[in-house]
Design a protein around this motif. Structure first.
Motif, PDB file in Angstrom:
ATOM      1  N   ASP A 135       0.803  -1.240   0.115  1.00 52.68           N
ATOM      2  CA  ASP A 135       0.089   0.039  -0.129  1.00 52.68           C
ATOM      3  C   ASP A 135       0.912   1.313   0.038  1.00 52.68           C
ATOM      4  O   ASP A 135       0.340   2.511  -0.316  1.00 52.68           O
ATOM      5  CB  ASP A 135      -0.775   0.042   1.204  1.00 52.68           C
ATOM      6  CG  ASP A 135      -2.065  -0.780   1.171  1.00 52.68           C
ATOM      7  OD1 ASP A 135      -2.448  -1.631   0.045  1.00 52.68           O
ATOM      8  OD2 ASP A 135      -2.633  -1.078   2.206  1.00 52.68           O
ATOM      9  N   THR A 184       3.346   2.018  -1.838  1.00 56.64           N
ATOM     10  CA  THR A 184       3.939   1.975  -3.438  1.00 56.64           C
ATOM     11  C   THR A 184       3.691   3.160  -4.107  1.00 56.64           C
ATOM     12  O   THR A 184       4.731   3.977  -4.350  1.00 56.64           O
ATOM     13  CB  THR A 184       3.452   0.873  -4.300  1.00 56.64           C
ATOM     14  OG1 THR A 184       3.943  -0.460  -3.803  1.00 56.64           O
ATOM     15  CG2 THR A 184       4.199   1.055  -5.775  1.00 56.64           C
ATOM     16  N   GLU A 185       2.437   3.652  -3.897  1.00 56.35           N
ATOM     17  CA  GLU A 185       2.195   5.140  -4.548  1.00 56.35           C
ATOM     18  C   GLU A 185       2.774   6.368  -3.907  1.00 56.35           C
ATOM     19  O   GLU A 185       3.307   7.098  -4.422  1.00 56.35           O
ATOM     20  CB  GLU A 185       0.636   5.222  -4.650  1.00 56.35           C
ATOM     21  CG  GLU A 185      -0.093   4.565  -5.590  1.00 56.35           C
ATOM     22  CD  GLU A 185      -0.214   2.994  -5.057  1.00 56.35           C
ATOM     23  OE1 GLU A 185      -0.011   2.605  -3.829  1.00 56.35           O
ATOM     24  OE2 GLU A 185      -0.444   2.111  -5.840  1.00 56.35           O
ATOM     25  N   GLU A 199       6.463   6.420  -4.772  1.00 59.38           N
ATOM     26  CA  GLU A 199       6.500   6.983  -6.409  1.00 59.38           C
ATOM     27  C   GLU A 199       6.505   8.557  -6.135  1.00 59.38           C
ATOM     28  O   GLU A 199       6.972   9.228  -6.947  1.00 59.38           O
ATOM     29  CB  GLU A 199       5.563   6.466  -7.252  1.00 59.38           C
ATOM     30  CG  GLU A 199       5.758   4.996  -7.682  1.00 59.38           C
ATOM     31  CD  GLU A 199       4.978   4.209  -8.446  1.00 59.38           C
ATOM     32  OE1 GLU A 199       3.423   4.643  -8.155  1.00 59.38           O
ATOM     33  OE2 GLU A 199       5.123   3.313  -9.320  1.00 59.38           O
ATOM     34  N   GLU A 200       5.335   8.887  -5.366  1.00 56.58           N
ATOM     35  CA  GLU A 200       5.311  10.408  -5.297  1.00 56.58           C
ATOM     36  C   GLU A 200       6.466  11.167  -4.755  1.00 56.58           C
ATOM     37  O   GLU A 200       6.786  12.172  -5.333  1.00 56.58           O
ATOM     38  CB  GLU A 200       3.948  10.615  -4.371  1.00 56.58           C
ATOM     39  CG  GLU A 200       3.850  12.087  -4.244  1.00 56.58           C
ATOM     40  CD  GLU A 200       3.334  12.819  -5.367  1.00 56.58           C
ATOM     41  OE1 GLU A 200       3.139  14.077  -5.453  1.00 56.58           O
ATOM     42  OE2 GLU A 200       2.782  12.148  -6.060  1.00 56.58           O
ATOM     43  N   ASN A 254       5.817  -5.452  -5.695  1.00 56.87           N
ATOM     44  CA  ASN A 254       5.681  -4.058  -6.290  1.00 56.87           C
ATOM     45  C   ASN A 254       6.441  -2.965  -5.557  1.00 56.87           C
ATOM     46  O   ASN A 254       6.968  -2.197  -6.013  1.00 56.87           O
ATOM     47  CB  ASN A 254       4.250  -3.588  -6.173  1.00 56.87           C
ATOM     48  CG  ASN A 254       3.461  -4.339  -7.272  1.00 56.87           C
ATOM     49  OD1 ASN A 254       4.057  -4.766  -8.166  1.00 56.87           O
ATOM     50  ND2 ASN A 254       1.985  -4.553  -7.111  1.00 56.87           N
ATOM     51  N   THR A 271       9.523  -0.625  -6.971  1.00 57.82           N
ATOM     52  CA  THR A 271       9.346   0.644  -7.064  1.00 57.82           C
ATOM     53  C   THR A 271      10.843   1.518  -6.356  1.00 57.82           C
ATOM     54  O   THR A 271      11.094   2.751  -6.728  1.00 57.82           O
ATOM     55  CB  THR A 271       8.263   1.202  -6.423  1.00 57.82           C
ATOM     56  OG1 THR A 271       7.126   0.645  -6.902  1.00 57.82           O
ATOM     57  CG2 THR A 271       8.087   2.780  -6.249  1.00 57.82           C
TER      58      THR A 271
END
Length: 335
Positions: A125, A127-128, A131-132, A160, A164
């Protein structure tokens, strides 16, 4: 952006892995965590790897109603540490921990407060958020616990998230060995007394305490010798295999039978660890609520199984039934 590091620690993730390494279970009463030396060692490891000063350590955990327990106050008083708490839901799950971590990670990156983030977590959870933070110019490095035979080289990290991150590094073995200490030892007298009280307080058949046949630590160690199961991807994971003959599980493939045997042994091992530290009153309460298991025990069964078989395996109902059934079966042997 400030040329320094920031460290983000998912405490539930780190304590589960460290405790399992030391005590063979994620049951928190089975091990002691030396928080000051653990956090100091993490900071020193990051400093050695980067040569940079550290902004602070963000420590994320959960508690009842999101309130500080004595443990969290102690950690929060360590210089350079910020404790952030989520809450524990009715069914024992952490709520709000990942969200707090994600917001802080992105916030530090957006404010330019650190150029490198070290993340101790394995949750997909996040991962996003990683990336941000990277899009804002921050490098994000996963700091994990090494596991031989794992394709990623670290334990319990979502693929994932690993793909990342900018890099994956590991905590030194000597730091983990010194920071987590097993505290439970098998106490035959304690177990027999608890079993006798529980037996007397239920409608189950009474068994004289003198006739109880208890597995000794040596027998349990022999039953839980590590072996290897080959995975379809071509790599191996260390799992436990029993040397005791069993009737087998009808209707399952050979590989599924091995997994169920592993789950059976984990259930028994958690029961042994729990019984070694519990009170007679707690045993009575547990037996009175059967077949319902307390949240802490049920969560420990699933976490311990995930450490061996992988997180996704614990979603299988056959695995969960076997874990819980084996826990009760072990206690029944004492009645």
């Amino acid at each position: 952006m400030m040329n320094q590091t920031a460290i983000f620690v998912d405490a539930g993730f780190l304590l589960s892995l460290g405790g399992h390494r030391a005590a063979g279970t994620t049951l928190r009463s089975a091990f002691t965590t030396h928080y000051e030396s653990l956090i100091r060692g993490i900071v020193q490891t990051v400093k050695k790897n980067t040569g940079l000063n550290n902004l602070r350590v963000y420590w994320y955990d959960a508690s009842k109603d999101g309130l500080f327990a004595e443990q969290h106050k102690r950690i929060g008083l360590i210089p350079g540490v910020k404790v952030r708490l989520g809450r524990i839901s009715y069914n024992g799950e952490q709520k709000g921990v990942d969200l707090r971590l994600a917001l802080d990670l992105v916030g530090v990156a957006r404010n330019g407060a650190a150029s490198v983030a070290y993340l101790i977590s394995g949750d997909d959870d996040l991962t996003e958020a990683v990336e941000e933070a990277q899009d804002l110019g921050m490098k994000v490095i996963l700091l994990g616990i090494s596991r031989e035979g794992s394709r990623l080289g670290v334990a319990s990290v979502a693929e994932n998230l690993a793909l990342t991150a900018d890099a994956i590094e590991t905590l030194p073995d000597h730091l983990l060995d010194s920071s987590f200490t097993r505290v439970l030892e098998w106490d035959r007298d304690h177990a027999e007394q608890s079993a006798a009280i529980a037996s007397a307080g239920t409608a189950k058949r009474p068994t004289p305490v003198a006739k109880l046949v208890m597995p000794t630590p040596a027998v349990m160690a022999q039953k839980l010798q590590p072996s290897r199961l080959d995975h379809a991807e071509g790599h191996s994971e260390v799992v436990y295999s029993s040397t005791v003959e069993r009737s087998g599980y009808q209707g399952h493939t050979a590989y599924e039978q091995k997994e169920l045997l592993v789950a059976e042994e984990i259930g028994a091992k958690v029961a042994q660890s729990w019984l070694a530290s519990t009170t007679q009153g707690e045993v009575l309460e547990l037996m009175a609520d059967r077949p319902q298991l307390p949240t802490e025990i049920d969560r420990t069964l699933l976490k311990d199984c995930a450490q061996v078989l992988g997180e996704w395996k614990t979603d299988q109902q056959s695995i969960r039934r076997t874990l819980r059934g084996s826990f009760w079966k072990y206690l029944e042997q004492l009645m």
